[in-house]
Design an enzyme around this catalytic site. Structure first.
Site, short mmCIF file in Angstrom:
data_model
loop_
_atom_site.label_atom_id
_atom_site.label_comp_id
_atom_site.label_asym_id
_atom_site.label_seq_id
_atom_site.Cartn_x
_atom_site.Cartn_y
_atom_site.Cartn_z
CB THR A 118 -0.83 -0.02 1.29
OG1 THR A 118 -1.63 -1.19 1.28
CG2 THR A 118 -1.72 1.20 1.43
NE ARG A 139 -9.43 -6.98 1.02
CZ ARG A 139 -8.33 -6.30 1.28
NH1 ARG A 139 -7.89 -5.40 0.44
NH2 ARG A 139 -7.65 -6.50 2.40
CB VAL A 140 -13.64 -2.25 0.40
CG1 VAL A 140 -13.01 -0.95 0.90
CG2 VAL A 140 -14.39 -2.01 -0.90
CB THR A 197 1.16 -0.43 4.60
OG1 THR A 197 1.46 -1.58 3.78
CG2 THR A 197 2.38 -0.14 5.47
N GLY A 198 -0.38 -3.13 5.33
CA GLY A 198 -0.29 -4.48 5.89
C GLY A 198 -1.56 -5.26 5.62
N GLY A 216 -5.04 -5.89 5.56
CA GLY A 216 -6.18 -4.98 5.70
C GLY A 216 -7.23 -5.41 6.70
#
Length: 318
Positions: free
Chosen positions: A168, A196-197, A219-220, A222
């Site tokens: 990200t 997918r969100v 980031t990572g 989600g």
């Protein structure tokens, strides 16, 4: 009192393959320098984080904009958020396609609508209304993303293994007026379900900015980030008196022990202190403060250059 501006950027936490390290490093450094240049001219934190993220969206090394990973159907679907610490205004888009720079669209959602999040078709219609040119979907697809998608479709593949290479991109900044802002953008998880969100588009998870404490971008994994509302959790710890570094480590540690999730964060406090911390193997990051550039990829790694030196090597191409 005038603040000394600070910008911090990340290019995603996870596993960065050897052959991509240099490109990721160059990309975060370039983004940080571009954002800092705006801040130095008296520009806003909001403009600086948008500019830094746009720079990384345009760089195919990162999983955002061009270079985004593909969903199960082989399409790019992107999420992005931006937030203004002055008044807690925020704009986000989710599952958008055919847009070169989702972060620009998120900024427009914040400034041109009464809403905070537009998704898929609605976001697409809004982009058209705002006169944003449509980018053909295949223009955003790199050879690497396509190969990875195909590999993940194989019967014996383990997409979970690939998810460790999460990218990200994000930025946080404080400007000379003492305003903070954050921006985050992503292509999400490789071979994710259509629609997918993840955390990126969700306020408090993918990012949060509040002048009363600071700003953070995450980031990572989600789903793990969403479970603990990671960005807001870090600022909560700072409100309790923790330094950005301790707040970041405490929140990442909680996410790991509570839900088994790994990730990384960048933070700037409202006094201009910063941190870049991660529980994954790597995270590309860069920061500029008082004309000094710092950057790294591995835990404990920190290179330092003056901005002038960095700009000189930048113009020669790393």
């Amino acid at each position: 009192g005038r603040m000394k501006p600070v910008i911090v950027v990340h290019g995603g936490a996870g596993r960065i393959f050897k052959e991509r390290e240099e490109g990721c490093c160059a990309g975060v450094v370039r983004a940080a320098l571009q954002g800092y240049a705006l801040l130095k001219q008296g520009g806003s934190a909001l403009d600086a984080v948008e500019e830094a993220v746009r720079s990384m969206e345009d760089d195919p090394h990162f999983n955002a904009g061009c270079g985004s990973v593909l969903n199960e159907k082989g399409e790019v679907e992107m999420d992005a958020i931006i937030m203004d610490g002055k008044n807690l205004d925020s704009g986000a888009v989710s599952a958008v396609k055919c847009v070169a720079n989702p972060i620009k669209l998120a900024r427009l959602v914040m400034e041109k609508t009464k809403h905070m999040l537009l998704t898929e078709t609605g976001a697409h219609l809004f982009a058209q209304a705002m006169g944003i040119p449509e980018t053909p979907g295949d223009k955003l697809i790199t050879k690497r993303s396509l190969e990875r998608w195909k590999k993940n479709l194989e019967a014996d593949s383990n997409p979970e293994e690939f998810q460790k290479d999460l990218g990200t991109v994000g930025a946080v900044a404080i400007d000379s007026g003492g305003n903070v802002a954050c921006a985050t953008s992503t292509g999400g998880l490789s071979n994710k379900l259509v629609g997918r969100v993840g955390d990126t588009a969700c306020i408090g998870s993918g990012g949060y900015a509040d002048n009363s404490s600071g700003a953070t971008s995450t980031t990572g994994h989600g789903e793990s980030i969403m479970k603990v509302v990671l960005a807001r959790l870090i600022l909560y710890h700072m409100e309790q008196g923790m330094s950005p570094e301790l707040a970041a480590d405490t929140a990442l540690d909680y996410m790991k022990t509570r839900v088994g999730g790994l990730g990384g964060v960048i933070v700037v406090s409202n006094s201009g202190e910063w941190a870049a911390r991660f529980s994954t193997k790597q995270m590309s990051w860069a920061t500029v403060k008082e004309d000094q550039l710092h950057y790294g990829i591995y835990a404990g790694e920190r290179h330092t250059k003056s901005v002038d030196e960095a700009l000189a090597s930048e113009s020669k191409g790393f």
